[in-house]
Design a protein around this motif. Structure first.
Motif, mmCIF file in Angstrom:
data_model
loop_
_atom_site.group_PDB
_atom_site.id
_atom_site.type_symbol
_atom_site.label_atom_id
_atom_site.label_comp_id
_atom_site.label_asym_id
_atom_site.label_seq_id
_atom_site.Cartn_x
_atom_site.Cartn_y
_atom_site.Cartn_z
ATOM 1 N N PRO A 164 -92.950 -33.815 39.111
ATOM 2 C CA PRO A 164 -92.059 -34.861 39.632
ATOM 3 C C PRO A 164 -91.443 -35.732 38.540
ATOM 4 C CG PRO A 164 -94.039 -34.715 40.966
ATOM 5 C CD PRO A 164 -94.268 -33.836 39.782
ATOM 6 N N ALA A 165 -92.225 -36.108 37.534
ATOM 7 C CA ALA A 165 -91.697 -36.938 36.447
ATOM 8 C C ALA A 165 -90.624 -36.184 35.664
ATOM 9 C CB ALA A 165 -92.825 -37.372 35.519
ATOM 10 N N ALA A 166 -90.873 -34.893 35.412
ATOM 11 C CA ALA A 166 -89.890 -34.077 34.700
ATOM 12 C C ALA A 166 -88.611 -33.928 35.517
ATOM 13 C CB ALA A 166 -90.485 -32.704 34.389
ATOM 14 N N LEU A 167 -88.769 -33.705 36.815
ATOM 15 C CA LEU A 167 -87.598 -33.577 37.698
ATOM 16 C C LEU A 167 -86.785 -34.860 37.698
ATOM 17 C CD1 LEU A 167 -85.863 -32.261 39.901
ATOM 18 C CD2 LEU A 167 -87.586 -32.976 41.570
ATOM 19 N N ALA A 168 -87.451 -36.012 37.832
ATOM 20 C CA ALA A 168 -86.741 -37.292 37.869
ATOM 21 C C ALA A 168 -86.012 -37.548 36.560
ATOM 22 C CB ALA A 168 -87.722 -38.424 38.166
ATOM 23 N N THR A 169 -86.666 -37.262 35.437
ATOM 24 C CA THR A 169 -86.033 -37.474 34.127
ATOM 25 C C THR A 169 -84.861 -36.532 33.927
ATOM 26 O OG1 THR A 169 -88.200 -38.122 33.236
ATOM 27 C CG2 THR A 169 -86.476 -37.597 31.653
ATOM 28 N N ASP A 170 -85.036 -35.295 34.325
ATOM 29 C CA ASP A 170 -83.956 -34.309 34.247
ATOM 30 C C ASP A 170 -82.751 -34.773 35.052
ATOM 31 O OD1 ASP A 170 -82.638 -32.000 33.622
ATOM 32 O OD2 ASP A 170 -83.952 -30.653 34.745
ATOM 33 N N PHE A 171 -82.988 -35.279 36.240
ATOM 34 C CA PHE A 171 -81.914 -35.769 37.108
ATOM 35 C C PHE A 171 -81.227 -36.985 36.490
ATOM 36 C CE2 PHE A 171 -80.739 -38.558 40.783
ATOM 37 C CZ PHE A 171 -79.684 -37.798 41.251
ATOM 38 N N GLY B 53 -74.526 -46.682 45.403
ATOM 39 C CA GLY B 53 -75.597 -46.180 46.252
ATOM 40 C C GLY B 53 -75.228 -44.870 46.915
ATOM 41 N N ILE B 54 -74.013 -44.803 47.461
ATOM 42 C CA ILE B 54 -73.549 -43.575 48.114
ATOM 43 C C ILE B 54 -73.436 -42.436 47.099
ATOM 44 C CG2 ILE B 54 -71.588 -42.505 49.286
ATOM 45 C CD1 ILE B 54 -71.095 -45.221 50.630
ATOM 46 N N LEU B 55 -72.914 -42.738 45.920
ATOM 47 C CA LEU B 55 -72.717 -41.699 44.910
ATOM 48 C C LEU B 55 -74.049 -41.175 44.371
ATOM 49 C CD1 LEU B 55 -69.676 -43.244 42.992
ATOM 50 C CD2 LEU B 55 -69.671 -41.157 44.368
ATOM 51 N N VAL B 56 -75.031 -42.041 44.225
ATOM 52 C CA VAL B 56 -76.358 -41.585 43.768
ATOM 53 C C VAL B 56 -76.981 -40.656 44.806
ATOM 54 C CG1 VAL B 56 -78.718 -42.322 43.291
ATOM 55 C CG2 VAL B 56 -76.803 -43.552 42.248
ATOM 56 N N VAL B 57 -76.876 -41.027 46.090
ATOM 57 C CA VAL B 57 -77.400 -40.163 47.154
ATOM 58 C C VAL B 57 -76.657 -38.833 47.174
ATOM 59 C CG1 VAL B 57 -77.642 -39.907 49.657
ATOM 60 C CG2 VAL B 57 -78.198 -42.090 48.565
ATOM 61 N N TYR B 58 -75.356 -38.889 47.034
ATOM 62 C CA TYR B 58 -74.520 -37.678 46.994
ATOM 63 C C TYR B 58 -74.947 -36.769 45.840
ATOM 64 C CZ TYR B 58 -70.235 -35.109 45.619
ATOM 65 O OH TYR B 58 -69.325 -34.165 45.225
ATOM 66 N N ALA B 59 -75.153 -37.360 44.651
ATOM 67 C CA ALA B 59 -75.581 -36.574 43.493
ATOM 68 C C ALA B 59 -76.961 -35.968 43.728
ATOM 69 C CB ALA B 59 -75.591 -37.451 42.240
ATOM 70 N N ALA B 60 -77.843 -36.719 44.381
ATOM 71 C CA ALA B 60 -79.188 -36.218 44.668
ATOM 72 C C ALA B 60 -79.140 -35.063 45.667
ATOM 73 C CB ALA B 60 -80.060 -37.349 45.198
ATOM 74 N N VAL B 61 -78.288 -35.178 46.672
ATOM 75 C CA VAL B 61 -78.155 -34.103 47.663
ATOM 76 C C VAL B 61 -77.644 -32.828 46.997
ATOM 77 C CG1 VAL B 61 -76.883 -33.359 49.711
ATOM 78 C CG2 VAL B 61 -77.862 -35.649 49.627
ATOM 79 N N LEU B 62 -76.635 -32.951 46.146
ATOM 80 C CA LEU B 62 -76.100 -31.783 45.439
ATOM 81 C C LEU B 62 -77.172 -31.153 44.549
ATOM 82 C CD1 LEU B 62 -72.474 -32.726 44.289
ATOM 83 C CD2 LEU B 62 -73.150 -30.998 45.947
ATOM 84 N N THR B 63 -77.912 -32.004 43.859
ATOM 85 C CA THR B 63 -78.965 -31.491 42.978
ATOM 86 C C THR B 63 -80.051 -30.787 43.786
ATOM 87 O OG1 THR B 63 -78.540 -33.282 41.393
ATOM 88 C CG2 THR B 63 -80.649 -32.127 41.217
ATOM 89 N N GLY B 64 -80.436 -31.380 44.921
ATOM 90 C CA GLY B 64 -81.414 -30.740 45.780
ATOM 91 C C GLY B 64 -80.924 -29.406 46.305
#
Length: 492
Positions: free
Chosen positions: A53-60, A467-478
């Protein structure tokens, strides 16, 4: 969509003048410095192995959010963000030794043909990183541009000038050209005769038809949902999917010219020159930019149709770079290190060649230059040269980073070692974005439409937009990581 709000949306992306090339370079440099810090953490600390999880968060944060913040919150101070990313990378590089050493030679366990293909066409992590970073910038920008947090100078210009998004669409085509070189190189290594033109055109249709279908779907959705659109970008019906879709068959048609002109770079330059001559010596430029739109399809879509010539030249320029840097280049007299130095030198020469051509084409250059302004709408010669110069320089930076931090990659002696070293030297997120590029581009377009139809993006303040853009980026990454996990590959 409400008529008044639709008009506001269209005005929001119209009549823009763009930014300076220096500012664009500083903003896009964040992608390179982010990868530099990722490489320092991985090579010096093995931070991303295992990938928890830490590696994933840092990578993101490094490879996705850094790009998002460079184009929004840090848009007025991109140099500061670069310093924040570069400083710990330099500190790690100077104080810690690399963890991975060059693999020991192992006896090959493969057939002669497999051995030859592995030696000639290796996997390059820096190419994966380059294409993925370009895809992330593109996906972020197509939604961010609808918010006020995204500076207007980064959005596409109306007629003349340079901007981040103008560079993005050209880079998208250039990167497709780079990876298309792999198929050309594989064909050159085969002992069987080259396929006839009609068979190659049929094969190219497999790549074109899905893109053309996506173009039709986008056209239907934009018109059917009364979505805000910038008509002078590509025309009334044309869109970027059509540009991408028509590239494969045209490339096959012109590929036969390499028998006469054995350099894709010269072929690209020749097409750009002829197109620019037509723009300057005929009424074509005025027809594209200011002529009233007639009832015929050509008049309604003249920007998309004629800019295709410039994008075609960009694709060929990218293929030329790919042909030169993808082969391993080792031999009995050339070591892996010398071969990698040759790749770096070729990229430097490419960047210098296109940059010098751009300088003399777009400025007076002490009385010798043509002083032609850049136009993404026309995809004219200065635009082609600018895109080729920028992307060659980006490839050099990513290749240099890999060479410094992960020298074991280009020194691998067999397929197993190469796979191991490549995996160690490649961000999981960047690998996923590169592998599923086309699918993610489609998802990004769908999400962008959904957000714009459900939220008044123009009326949101910066914290709400971020806030919207961070969620959008997270969804794309997921989505990227999910498709990669289940081995779903759909790339350009």
């Amino acid at each position: 969509m409400d008529a008044s709000y639709k008009a506001r949306k269209e005005a929001f992306v119209s009549n823009l003048a763009g930014s300076t090339i220096l500012e664009i370079n500083t903003v896009t440099l964040v992608a390179s410095t982010s990868v530099l810090l990722w490489s320092a953490l991985q090579s010096r600390l093995s931070f991303f192995t295992p990938y928890g999880p830490a590696a994933l968060a840092t990578d993101f944060i490094l490879n996705v959010l850094a790009i998002l913040f460079a184009t929004t919150a840090y848009s007025s101070a991109p140099l500061l963000l670069n310093i924040f990313l570069l400083s710990p990378a330099v500190l790690l590089f100077l104080t810690r030794n690399g963890l991975r050493k060059s693999p020991k030679a192992k006896p090959p366990r493969k057939s002669k043909n497999e051995k030859q293909e592995q030696q000639v066409l290796p996997i390059h992590p820096f190419l994966t990183t380059y294409r993925a970073a370009m895809m992330i910038v593109t996906c972020i920008a197509i939604l961010a541009v609808d918010f006020r947090a995204f500076p207007r100078r980064f959005a596409k210009v109306e007629n003349w000038g340079t901007s981040l998004m103008d560079l993005g669409v050209g880079s998208f085509v250039f990167s497709a050209g780079v990876v298309s070189a792999r198929a050309v190189l594989k064909g050159q290594n085969k002992e069987s005769p080259r396929l006839a033109l009609h068979k190659r055109l049929i094969g190219s249709a497999r790549h074109s038809i899905p893109l053309l279908v996506l173009g039709l779907i986008r056209l239907w959705s934009v018109k059917g949902l009364d979505y805000a659109e910038h008509v002078t970008e590509y025309g009334v019906h044309w869109n970027f999917f059509f540009t991408l879709g028509f590239l494969p068959p045209f490339v096959e048609l012109f590929d036969s010219l390499t028998a006469l002109i054995p350099s894709y770079e010269l072929l690209a330059l020749g097409i750009a020159v002829l197109y620019q001559v037509a723009l300057e010596s005929t009424d074509l430029k005025g027809y594209i930019l200011v002529s009233p739109r007639g009832p015929d399809l050509l008049s309604k879509n003249r920007e998309g149709v004629f800019s295709f010539i410039g994008y075609f030249a960009i694709f060929l320029a990218g293929r030329g770079v790919g042909v030169r840097i993808i082969p391993r280049g080792t031999s009995a007299t050339k070591s892996p290190q010398k071969a990698r130095n040759s790749v770096l030198m070729r990229l430097v020469m490419q960047a210098l060649f296109w940059s010098i051509m751009f300088f003399f084409n777009s400025t007076y250059a002490s009385g010798y230059g043509a002083n032609i302004p850049v136009s993404r709408r026309l995809a004219n010669m200065p635009y082609v040269l600018w895109v080729a110069a920028f992307n060659s320089a980006q490839l050099f930076l990513f290749c240099l980073t890999e060479t410094v931090f992960f020298p074991a990659v280009h020194r691998a002696t067999n397929k197993e070692d190469e796979a191991e070293q490549t995996s160690f030297a490649t961000s999981r997120i960047l690998h996923a974005f590169n592998r599923c590029g086309l699918a993610l581009f489609l998802i990004a377009n769908v999400l962008t439409g959904a957000v714009n139809l459900s939220i008044p993006t123009l009326d949101l303040d910066t914290p709400q937009a971020m806030g919207i853009l961070v969620v959008y980026a997270a969804v794309l990454t997921g989505a990227a990581l999910g498709m990669d996990k289940y081995n779903i590959k759909l790339s350009l």
